[in-house]
Motif scaffolding. Structure first.
Motif, PDB file in Angstrom:
ATOM      1  N   ILE A 196       0.842  -1.205   0.000  1.00 22.95           N
ATOM      2  CA  ILE A 196       0.000   0.000   0.000  1.00 22.95           C
ATOM      3  C   ILE A 196       0.876   1.254   0.000  1.00 22.95           C
ATOM      4  O   ILE A 196       0.546   2.255  -0.633  1.00 22.95           O
ATOM      5  CB  ILE A 196      -1.037  -0.004   1.151  1.00 22.95           C
ATOM      6  CG1 ILE A 196      -2.177   0.983   0.865  1.00 22.95           C
ATOM      7  CG2 ILE A 196      -0.439   0.343   2.488  1.00 22.95           C
ATOM      8  CD1 ILE A 196      -3.404   0.346   0.360  1.00 22.95           C
ATOM      9  N   LEU A 197       2.011   1.207   0.693  1.00 21.73           N
ATOM     10  CA  LEU A 197       2.946   2.337   0.660  1.00 21.73           C
ATOM     11  C   LEU A 197       3.517   2.511  -0.748  1.00 21.73           C
ATOM     12  O   LEU A 197       3.632   3.633  -1.249  1.00 21.73           O
ATOM     13  CB  LEU A 197       4.075   2.141   1.679  1.00 21.73           C
ATOM     14  CG  LEU A 197       3.684   2.289   3.153  1.00 21.73           C
ATOM     15  CD1 LEU A 197       4.830   1.870   4.059  1.00 21.73           C
ATOM     16  CD2 LEU A 197       3.247   3.718   3.469  1.00 21.73           C
ATOM     17  N   GLU A 198       3.848   1.406  -1.386  1.00 16.36           N
ATOM     18  CA  GLU A 198       4.375   1.458  -2.753  1.00 16.36           C
ATOM     19  C   GLU A 198       3.314   1.985  -3.719  1.00 16.36           C
ATOM     20  O   GLU A 198       3.605   2.783  -4.608  1.00 16.36           O
ATOM     21  CB  GLU A 198       4.866   0.068  -3.176  1.00 16.36           C
ATOM     22  CG  GLU A 198       5.674   0.057  -4.433  1.00 16.36           C
ATOM     23  CD  GLU A 198       6.958   0.877  -4.369  1.00 16.36           C
ATOM     24  OE1 GLU A 198       7.444   1.263  -5.447  1.00 16.36           O
ATOM     25  OE2 GLU A 198       7.470   1.155  -3.263  1.00 16.36           O
ATOM     26  N   ALA A 199       2.082   1.552  -3.549  1.00 14.28           N
ATOM     27  CA  ALA A 199       0.988   2.031  -4.400  1.00 14.28           C
ATOM     28  C   ALA A 199       0.823   3.549  -4.246  1.00 14.28           C
ATOM     29  O   ALA A 199       0.623   4.268  -5.227  1.00 14.28           O
ATOM     30  CB  ALA A 199      -0.311   1.311  -4.057  1.00 14.28           C
ATOM     31  N   ALA A 200       0.928   4.039  -3.008  1.00 15.19           N
ATOM     32  CA  ALA A 200       0.801   5.479  -2.751  1.00 15.19           C
ATOM     33  C   ALA A 200       1.957   6.245  -3.387  1.00 15.19           C
ATOM     34  O   ALA A 200       1.747   7.298  -3.997  1.00 15.19           O
ATOM     35  CB  ALA A 200       0.760   5.744  -1.249  1.00 15.19           C
TER      36      ALA A 200
ATOM     37  N   ILE B 114       8.435   4.094   8.423  1.00 13.76           N
ATOM     38  CA  ILE B 114       9.129   3.997   9.703  1.00 13.76           C
ATOM     39  C   ILE B 114       9.707   5.334  10.157  1.00 13.76           C
ATOM     40  O   ILE B 114       9.462   5.775  11.274  1.00 13.76           O
ATOM     41  CB  ILE B 114      10.232   2.914   9.644  1.00 13.76           C
ATOM     42  CG1 ILE B 114       9.575   1.551   9.472  1.00 13.76           C
ATOM     43  CG2 ILE B 114      11.100   2.946  10.896  1.00 13.76           C
ATOM     44  CD1 ILE B 114      10.530   0.431   9.154  1.00 13.76           C
ATOM     45  N   ILE B 115      10.449   6.023   9.316  1.00 13.01           N
ATOM     46  CA  ILE B 115      11.147   7.241   9.742  1.00 13.01           C
ATOM     47  C   ILE B 115      10.212   8.441   9.851  1.00 13.01           C
ATOM     48  O   ILE B 115      10.202   9.144  10.858  1.00 13.01           O
ATOM     49  CB  ILE B 115      12.328   7.553   8.792  1.00 13.01           C
ATOM     50  CG1 ILE B 115      13.361   6.431   8.914  1.00 13.01           C
ATOM     51  CG2 ILE B 115      12.948   8.904   9.115  1.00 13.01           C
ATOM     52  CD1 ILE B 115      14.483   6.508   7.920  1.00 13.01           C
ATOM     53  N   THR B 116       9.405   8.683   8.832  1.00 17.82           N
ATOM     54  CA  THR B 116       8.565   9.892   8.802  1.00 17.82           C
ATOM     55  C   THR B 116       7.204   9.705   9.466  1.00 17.82           C
ATOM     56  O   THR B 116       6.540  10.670   9.780  1.00 17.82           O
ATOM     57  CB  THR B 116       8.294  10.313   7.350  1.00 17.82           C
ATOM     58  OG1 THR B 116       7.589   9.254   6.695  1.00 17.82           O
ATOM     59  CG2 THR B 116       9.581  10.636   6.620  1.00 17.82           C
TER      60      THR B 116
ATOM     61  N   ASN C 128       1.794  12.908  10.833  1.00 21.55           N
ATOM     62  CA  ASN C 128       3.064  12.205  10.699  1.00 21.55           C
ATOM     63  C   ASN C 128       3.992  12.614  11.846  1.00 21.55           C
ATOM     64  O   ASN C 128       3.561  13.279  12.790  1.00 21.55           O
ATOM     65  CB  ASN C 128       3.695  12.443   9.313  1.00 21.55           C
ATOM     66  CG  ASN C 128       4.086  13.900   9.075  1.00 21.55           C
ATOM     67  OD1 ASN C 128       4.120  14.726   9.976  1.00 21.55           O
ATOM     68  ND2 ASN C 128       4.384  14.212   7.826  1.00 21.55           N
ATOM     69  N   ARG C 129       5.255  12.241  11.782  1.00 20.63           N
ATOM     70  CA  ARG C 129       6.190  12.520  12.872  1.00 20.63           C
ATOM     71  C   ARG C 129       6.324  14.018  13.138  1.00 20.63           C
ATOM     72  O   ARG C 129       6.535  14.434  14.275  1.00 20.63           O
ATOM     73  CB  ARG C 129       7.561  11.911  12.536  1.00 20.63           C
ATOM     74  CG  ARG C 129       8.521  12.017  13.643  1.00 20.63           C
ATOM     75  CD  ARG C 129       9.222  10.803  14.189  1.00 20.63           C
ATOM     76  NE  ARG C 129       9.188   9.545  13.532  1.00 20.63           N
ATOM     77  CZ  ARG C 129       8.474   8.497  13.965  1.00 20.63           C
ATOM     78  NH1 ARG C 129       7.699   8.600  15.026  1.00 20.63           N
ATOM     79  NH2 ARG C 129       8.527   7.344  13.332  1.00 20.63           N
TER      80      ARG C 129
END
Length: 174
Positions: free
Chosen positions: A12-16, A48-50, A82-83
């Motif tokens: 889903i992250l890749e699709a976005a 993970i980071i953001t 987000n972060r």
């Protein structure tokens, strides 16, 4: 390693990121077209980071087709942070500084879907504070803020009217 072994969260992250609506619809199909499962996947998936959600990523990159499908999924959080405390709307405004027309279109639709332009990020800035020289976009966000404040005022007045119309102590004595 091939894409076949990727989890739904990774997909889903890749699709976005890639505006890959085919992959998004494939995931939806694998989840039996269940909006509850799909909205839960979208709402709980973060980088993970953001700590960016799929909606953050798509807004940051201007991936309208992905956004359009996501906005139609019941239960998707439209204003996750987000972060840095930014909502997808914050990132869409930043994108609009580079792509004014496309970004305006996206933001107009985000607001129609219920995105709140009054939310402050960790720097205490609203999306409108990130606009660089775009009077049309500034007017859109100001209008949205005004409309929300009017709605809240009407809600407060209706609650006060309901309290005034409620039974009083003297009515119950009769």
């Amino acid at each position: 390693m091939s894409e076949i072994g990727a989890s739904h969260k990774e997909q889903i992250l890749e699709a976005a990121r890639r505006n890959n609506t085919e992959l998004l619809l494939q995931i939806k199909s694998e989840l039996s077209n269940d909006d509850v499962k799909l909205s839960e996947l979208i709402n709980t998936t973060k980088e993970i980071i953001t700590n960016n959600s799929p909606l953050h990523l798509a807004c940051q990159l201007g991936n309208w087709e992905f956004i359009d499908i996501v906005l139609d999924i019941e239960g998707v959080e439209i204003d996750p942070k987000n972060r840095a405390g930014e909502t997808p709307l914050h990132l869409a405004v930043k994108y609009t500084n580079e792509e004014p027309e496309h970004g305006y279109f996206m933001i107009d639709n985000l607001i129609d879907a219920g995105s709140d332009p009054r939310i402050l990020d960790d720097s205490k800035l609203k999306p409108i504070n990130y606009i660089k020289d775009n009077a049309k976009l500034k007017e859109l966000l100001e209008s949205a803020e005004y409309a929300i404040s009017l709605e809240h005022q009407i809600d407060i007045e209706e609650q006060e009217d309901e309290e005034d119309d409620g039974p009083s102590d003297s009515d119950s004595d009769n």
